[in-house]
Design an enzyme around this catalytic site. Structure first.
Site: not given
Ligand code: BES
Ligand code: ZN
Ligand code: MN
Length: 497
Positions: A269, A274, A281, A292, A351, A353, A355
């Site tokens: 990835k 992000d 966020k 990210d 968010d 994104e 996947r």
């Molecule tokens: N890059 C983030 C995941 C992440 C968050 C990694 C905090 C490390 C620390 C990912 O793109 C994301 O935002 N995931 C969301 C998914 C949710 C919207 C289903 C998450 O984990 O909040």
């Molecule tokens: Zn992300």
């Molecule tokens: Mn995200």
């Protein structure tokens, strides 16, 4: 920094500093025993008077040791109370020695730490680990500081020493691999640490081309958005449309195996920043979303280490690289896009994104006729809740592959833990309007993300590594860790054995 291997006795090798470990039981390692004899019992006396701290990772520097010792200094590293060290303890001891040497005045040293007993680990492993950990402990990211102050007497050479000639070949092999992996870790950390304004998708593509200069055996190809459009990568493109930086799909190929051998494909990835997109966020610690792209960075690091080691296998690294930003043209919650696989996706949260870009890269991976595919991603905050900052989350559609990765994690100390991919979880990502939704509700966020990816990986054996908790550290020592380059290189080395 230079590393090499040598045979000799701890009292007879000439150097600015000789490094040995001593445990709390005061049972001296062979190398320490030898030094004790040659110094007419100086080590024993210092232990007795409690002037040597034997706590795990505590260091004591002895200047101008007595007797007939060829080194000008002895660095004693405490090994704690266990007879056999764990992988983690050994790492702590080696890192402590490295930091102590770096802050002291010796610029070169001879280490006998590989004569310590580490649970089920052989000489080659200990030598490799010594190099990786030393290099890692001395890493600094100061390319963007105008007044970077390098250490006054940096450690320039570390010799990994063994007393018996029979172990020299294994030591040499370990040192060699250690150098390759150490460089891979360094590359992963540096790419991860670079800020989002410099480490853009285009910059990552340039880094891949630069890697080709160091390792001409690599083939590097960069697909532009036009090509992604033609391939039907509607999911990947839906993420980059809110950004002014064009997305890149970076492909790195290393062919060290036989022509017909199916490759291992690594997919990393590469979200270079992000923000969450329209599902933006909260502001706190948002700067950390420059990390990210650490999955991508670990693919760069692993590909470079494998090329450096010249492992006899075929490897493909694929990096979908993009930013995730809000914009008038960005994807909106509720939008439905069609992935390269033909499956439609309802974007309920912009968010989620990672996947979306991975699913198209995973479909693309099919064209390399992979033996196995492993993706590496800072995918879910839920993984940090489940496993904290110590362990990578592992999900797989093939238990043999999962076991290979779990074992590589155990061996390297860069550990992963498996979570299930059961049908009950998959139901959570059903959508009223499309083939699936890109989020699965409150529970089991790491697993539902895995279930999403599993819908795109049915044609081959596949595993997913969620590195959200381990890819970087926050707080005082903020920075990328280079994980899981050690796990991945170990996995690939095991496949060659
Ligand atoms: N890059 C983030 C995941 C992440 C968050 C990694 C905090 C490390 C620390 C990912 O793109 C994301 O935002 N995931 C969301 C998914 C949710 C919207 C289903 C998450 O984990 O909040
Ligand atoms: Zn992300
Ligand atoms: Mn995200």
């Amino acid at each position: 920094m230079n590393f090499n291997a040598k045979t000799g006795e701890s009292d007879k090798l000439r150097s600015a500093c000789v490094v040995v470990g001593i445990s709390e039981s005061r049972r001296l390692s062979p190398a320490a025993e030898q030094l004790d004899k040659a110094s007419r019992g100086q080590l024993g006396a210092l232990l007795k008077s409690a002037d040597i701290d034997t706590g795990c990772g505590k260091t004591t520097l002895i200047h101008q040791p007595k007797g007939r010792i060829q080194a000008t200094r002895i660095l004693v590293v405490g090994c704690g109370k266990n007879k056999k060290l764990s992988v983690q303890e050994f790492g702590k001891i080696v890192a402590a020695a490295a930091k102590s040497l770096q802050s002291g005045s010796a610029t070169e040293a001879v280490s006998f730490l590989t004569d310590l007993d580490v649970e089920d680990r052989d000489q080659a492993w200990k030598a490799q680990r010594t190099v990786e950990t030393t290099h890692d402990a001395l890493y600094r990211f100061d390319e963007l500081k105008s007044d970077a102050k390098p250490p006054r007497h940096p450690l320039r050479r570390l010799t990994v020493a063994v007393s018996d000639r029979a172990s020299l070949a294994a030591t040499r092999q370990g040192v060699k691999r250690g150098i390759a992996v150490a460089r891979g870790i360094e590359l992963a950390r540096t790419l991860g640490n670079r800020p989002g304004n410099l480490c853009t998708p285009g910059n990552l593509a340039d880094q891949a081309k630069a890697l080709k200069k160091d390792y001409p055996a690599l083939k590097v190809q960069v697909l532009e958005e036009r090509s992604m459009q033609k391939l039907g990568m509607g999911a990947l493109l839906s993420v980059s449309r809110g950004s002014r930086e064009p997305a890149k799909l970076i492909v790195m190929q290393y062919n060290g195996g036989s022509k017909n051998a199916r490759p291992v494909v690594l997919v990393g990835k590469g979200v270079t920043f992000d923000s969450g997109g329209i599902s933006i966020k909260p502001g706190a610690a948002m700067d950390e979303m420059k990390f990210d792209m650490c999955g991508a960075a670990s693919v760069f690091g692993t590909v470079s280490a494998v090329a450096e080691m010249k492992l006899p296998l075929n490897l493909v690294g694929i990096v979908p690289a993009t930013e995730n930003l809000p914009d008038g043209d960005a994807s909106k919650p509720g939008d439905i896009v069609t992935s390269m696989s033909g499956q439609s996706i309802e974007i309920l949260n912009t968010d989620a994104e990672g996947r979306l870009i991975l699913c198209d890269a995973l479909t693309y991976a099919n064209r390399f006729k992979p033996d196995v595919v492993v993706d590496i991603a800072t995918l879910t905050g839920a993984c940090v809740v489940a496993l904290g900052h110590h362990t990578t989350g592992l999900l797989s559609n093939d238990q043999d592959l999962a076991n290979e990765l779990l074992e590589a994690g155990q061996t390297s100390g860069d550990r992963a833990w498996q979570l299930p991919l059961w049908d009950e979880y998959d139901e959570q990502i059903s959508s009223n309007f499309a083939d699936m939704a890109n989020i699965g509700g409150r529970g089991a966020g790491t697993i539902t993300a895995g279930c999403f990816l599993a819908r795109f990986t049915k044609d081959y054996r596949w595993a997913h590594l969620d590195i959200a908790g381990v890819a970087w550290k926050s707080g005082h020592a903020k920075g990328a860790t280079g994980r899981p380059v050690q796990l991945l290189t170990q996995f690939l080395m095991n496949r060659c054995a």
